[in-house]
Design a protein around this motif. Structure first.
Motif, PDB file in Angstrom:
ATOM      1  N   ALA A  88       0.833  -1.209   0.000  1.00 25.34           N
ATOM      2  CA  ALA A  88       0.000   0.000   0.000  1.00 25.34           C
ATOM      3  C   ALA A  88       0.864   1.255   0.000  1.00 25.34           C
ATOM      4  CB  ALA A  88      -0.907  -0.003   1.231  1.00 25.34           C
ATOM      5  N   ASP A  89       0.425   2.280  -0.751  1.00 24.15           N
ATOM      6  CA  ASP A  89       1.171   3.542  -0.756  1.00 24.15           C
ATOM      7  C   ASP A  89       0.293   4.740  -0.402  1.00 24.15           C
ATOM      8  OD1 ASP A  89      -0.235   3.583  -3.120  1.00 24.15           O
ATOM      9  OD2 ASP A  89       1.503   3.707  -4.409  1.00 24.15           O
ATOM     10  N   GLU A  90      -1.011   4.542  -0.357  1.00 28.62           N
ATOM     11  CA  GLU A  90      -1.942   5.592   0.050  1.00 28.62           C
ATOM     12  C   GLU A  90      -3.021   4.959   0.912  1.00 28.62           C
ATOM     13  OE1 GLU A  90      -3.634   7.414  -3.392  1.00 28.62           O
ATOM     14  OE2 GLU A  90      -1.739   8.262  -4.059  1.00 28.62           O
ATOM     15  N   PHE A  91      -3.681   5.778   1.719  1.00 25.46           N
ATOM     16  CA  PHE A  91      -4.769   5.260   2.526  1.00 25.46           C
ATOM     17  C   PHE A  91      -5.898   6.270   2.651  1.00 25.46           C
ATOM     18  CE2 PHE A  91      -2.186   7.507   5.633  1.00 25.46           C
ATOM     19  CZ  PHE A  91      -3.129   8.156   6.422  1.00 25.46           C
ATOM     20  N   VAL A  92      -7.076   5.736   2.882  1.00 22.74           N
ATOM     21  CA  VAL A  92      -8.245   6.521   3.255  1.00 22.74           C
ATOM     22  C   VAL A  92      -8.900   5.722   4.375  1.00 22.74           C
ATOM     23  CG1 VAL A  92     -10.467   7.477   2.569  1.00 22.74           C
ATOM     24  CG2 VAL A  92      -8.590   7.399   0.911  1.00 22.74           C
ATOM     25  N   PHE A  93      -8.791   6.216   5.589  1.00 20.01           N
ATOM     26  CA  PHE A  93      -9.422   5.557   6.728  1.00 20.01           C
ATOM     27  C   PHE A  93     -10.729   6.270   7.025  1.00 20.01           C
ATOM     28  CE2 PHE A  93      -4.885   4.670   8.201  1.00 20.01           C
ATOM     29  CZ  PHE A  93      -4.880   3.390   7.678  1.00 20.01           C
ATOM     30  N   VAL A  94     -11.791   5.502   7.158  1.00 26.54           N
ATOM     31  CA  VAL A  94     -13.069   6.055   7.587  1.00 26.54           C
ATOM     32  C   VAL A  94     -13.281   5.555   9.007  1.00 26.54           C
ATOM     33  CG1 VAL A  94     -15.545   6.187   7.148  1.00 26.54           C
ATOM     34  CG2 VAL A  94     -13.943   6.021   5.224  1.00 26.54           C
ATOM     35  N   ARG A 113       3.933   4.755  12.513  1.00 24.60           N
ATOM     36  CA  ARG A 113       5.112   5.569  12.175  1.00 24.60           C
ATOM     37  C   ARG A 113       5.353   5.654  10.669  1.00 24.60           C
ATOM     38  NH1 ARG A 113       7.011   2.097  16.018  1.00 24.60           N
ATOM     39  NH2 ARG A 113       6.925   2.936  18.110  1.00 24.60           N
ATOM     40  N   LYS A 114       4.666   4.839   9.891  1.00 26.77           N
ATOM     41  CA  LYS A 114       4.856   4.822   8.440  1.00 26.77           C
ATOM     42  C   LYS A 114       3.820   5.652   7.691  1.00 26.77           C
ATOM     43  CE  LYS A 114       6.951   0.253   8.103  1.00 26.77           C
ATOM     44  NZ  LYS A 114       6.858  -1.060   7.454  1.00 26.77           N
ATOM     45  N   ILE A 115       2.845   6.194   8.389  1.00 31.47           N
ATOM     46  CA  ILE A 115       1.788   6.924   7.696  1.00 31.47           C
ATOM     47  C   ILE A 115       1.821   8.412   8.015  1.00 31.47           C
ATOM     48  CG2 ILE A 115       0.310   4.885   7.646  1.00 31.47           C
ATOM     49  CD1 ILE A 115      -1.427   6.206   9.785  1.00 31.47           C
ATOM     50  N   THR A 116       1.382   9.196   7.060  1.00 26.74           N
ATOM     51  CA  THR A 116       1.242  10.634   7.242  1.00 26.74           C
ATOM     52  C   THR A 116      -0.112  11.056   6.694  1.00 26.74           C
ATOM     53  OG1 THR A 116       3.620  11.011   7.049  1.00 26.74           O
ATOM     54  CG2 THR A 116       2.182  12.905   6.655  1.00 26.74           C
ATOM     55  N   ALA A 117      -0.901  11.683   7.551  1.00 29.20           N
ATOM     56  CA  ALA A 117      -2.214  12.177   7.123  1.00 29.20           C
ATOM     57  C   ALA A 117      -2.016  13.445   6.309  1.00 29.20           C
ATOM     58  CB  ALA A 117      -3.090  12.450   8.335  1.00 29.20           C
ATOM     59  N   ARG A 118      -2.720  13.553   5.197  1.00 25.89           N
ATOM     60  CA  ARG A 118      -2.666  14.732   4.331  1.00 25.89           C
ATOM     61  C   ARG A 118      -3.967  15.529   4.373  1.00 25.89           C
ATOM     62  NH1 ARG A 118       2.537  15.545   3.651  1.00 25.89           N
ATOM     63  NH2 ARG A 118       3.579  13.947   2.474  1.00 25.89           N
ATOM     64  N   LYS A 119      -5.058  14.840   4.685  1.00 26.32           N
ATOM     65  CA  LYS A 119      -6.371  15.491   4.654  1.00 26.32           C
ATOM     66  C   LYS A 119      -7.281  14.800   5.673  1.00 26.32           C
ATOM     67  CE  LYS A 119      -9.779  16.686   1.079  1.00 26.32           C
ATOM     68  NZ  LYS A 119     -10.124  16.448  -0.319  1.00 26.32           N
ATOM     69  N   VAL A 129      -9.796  10.153   7.068  1.00 27.97           N
ATOM     70  CA  VAL A 129      -8.396  10.563   7.086  1.00 27.97           C
ATOM     71  C   VAL A 129      -7.737  10.001   5.835  1.00 27.97           C
ATOM     72  CG1 VAL A 129      -6.225  10.530   8.380  1.00 27.97           C
ATOM     73  CG2 VAL A 129      -8.406  10.415   9.622  1.00 27.97           C
ATOM     74  N   GLU A 130      -7.180  10.883   5.000  1.00 28.91           N
ATOM     75  CA  GLU A 130      -6.476  10.464   3.782  1.00 28.91           C
ATOM     76  C   GLU A 130      -5.004  10.773   3.941  1.00 28.91           C
ATOM     77  OE1 GLU A 130      -8.082  12.220   0.251  1.00 28.91           O
ATOM     78  OE2 GLU A 130     -10.151  11.840   0.856  1.00 28.91           O
ATOM     79  N   GLY A 131      -4.163   9.920   3.382  1.00 23.81           N
ATOM     80  CA  GLY A 131      -2.733  10.188   3.474  1.00 23.81           C
ATOM     81  C   GLY A 131      -1.896   9.205   2.697  1.00 23.81           C
ATOM     82  N   ILE A 132      -0.616   9.203   3.020  1.00 23.25           N
ATOM     83  CA  ILE A 132       0.341   8.339   2.319  1.00 23.25           C
ATOM     84  C   ILE A 132       1.004   7.391   3.306  1.00 23.25           C
ATOM     85  CG2 ILE A 132       0.778   9.903   0.405  1.00 23.25           C
ATOM     86  CD1 ILE A 132       3.238  10.887   1.823  1.00 23.25           C
ATOM     87  N   ILE A 133       1.473   6.269   2.767  1.00 24.88           N
ATOM     88  CA  ILE A 133       2.166   5.255   3.552  1.00 24.88           C
ATOM     89  C   ILE A 133       3.586   5.151   3.019  1.00 24.88           C
ATOM     90  CG2 ILE A 133       2.233   2.825   4.219  1.00 24.88           C
ATOM     91  CD1 ILE A 133      -0.812   2.753   3.662  1.00 24.88           C
ATOM     92  N   TYR A 134       4.542   5.312   3.910  1.00 25.27           N
ATOM     93  CA  TYR A 134       5.953   5.185   3.548  1.00 25.27           C
ATOM     94  C   TYR A 134       6.403   3.752   3.766  1.00 25.27           C
ATOM     95  CZ  TYR A 134       5.778  10.247   3.719  1.00 25.27           C
ATOM     96  OH  TYR A 134       5.442  11.549   3.497  1.00 25.27           O
ATOM     97  N   LYS A 135       7.368   3.320   2.995  1.00 20.65           N
ATOM     98  CA  LYS A 135       7.872   1.948   3.117  1.00 20.65           C
ATOM     99  C   LYS A 135       8.648   1.753   4.417  1.00 20.65           C
ATOM    100  CE  LYS A 135       6.269   1.018  -0.913  1.00 20.65           C
ATOM    101  NZ  LYS A 135       4.899   0.698  -0.970  1.00 20.65           N
TER     102      LYS A 135
END
Length: 142
Positions: A88-94, A113-119, A129-135
């Motif tokens: 996974a490289d992006e996420f949308v958590f509801v 620690r691998k995720i960053t929320a963008r919106k 919550v939408e964001g990106i997942i780092y490897k």
């Protein structure tokens, strides 16, 4: 749908119309696979890893089929598996106020620690919550 033994209910609403694919392993009974296909749902037999669908094999097969983006909807096990495997490289958590299932944490602490929320926004009573997942982990351990 990732379902290693194709145990999904044949009466499930998700099998009624739309573009749906059930990914299972050789452990799924042939008769069950046939019944799912009779519903108009595609079935993909994928390699097994530790008794489950091998997610890397699944993603590779989806790519060969021309599918470059998938929605992973589910609980803690599937979410953490996609993050652990580095798929996974992006996420949308509801996030709902309603407790579903056992109510266990959706993410393992090391995955947070691998995720960053963008919106972050609300959709009705649910928080999205939408964001990106780092490897690799992007934050220091405390």
């Amino acid at each position: 749908i990732v379902d290693s033994t194709a145990k999904i209910s044949l009466n499930s609403k998700v099998l009624k119309g739309g573009k749906v694919l059930v990914a299972c392993t050789k452990k799924a009974p042939a008769a069950r696979i046939r019944k799912i296909q009779e519903k108009g749902t595609g079935v993909l037999i994928v390699k097994e890893k530790k008794g489950r669908v091998d997610l890397h094999s699944l993603v590779q097969q989806l790519g060969i089929a021309g599918i470059s983006s998938v929605l992973v909807e589910g609980g803690a096990k599937i979410i953490n598996s996609f993050i652990e495997e580095g798929i996974a490289d992006e996420f949308v958590f509801v996030i709902s106020r309603k407790k579903v299932g056992k109510g266990i944490d959706a993410l393992k602490p090391e995955h947070i620690r691998k995720i960053t929320a963008r919106k972050i926004y609300f959709m009705g009573k649910d928080m999205v919550v939408e964001g990106i997942i780092y490897k690799k982990s992007r934050r220091r351990k405390s």
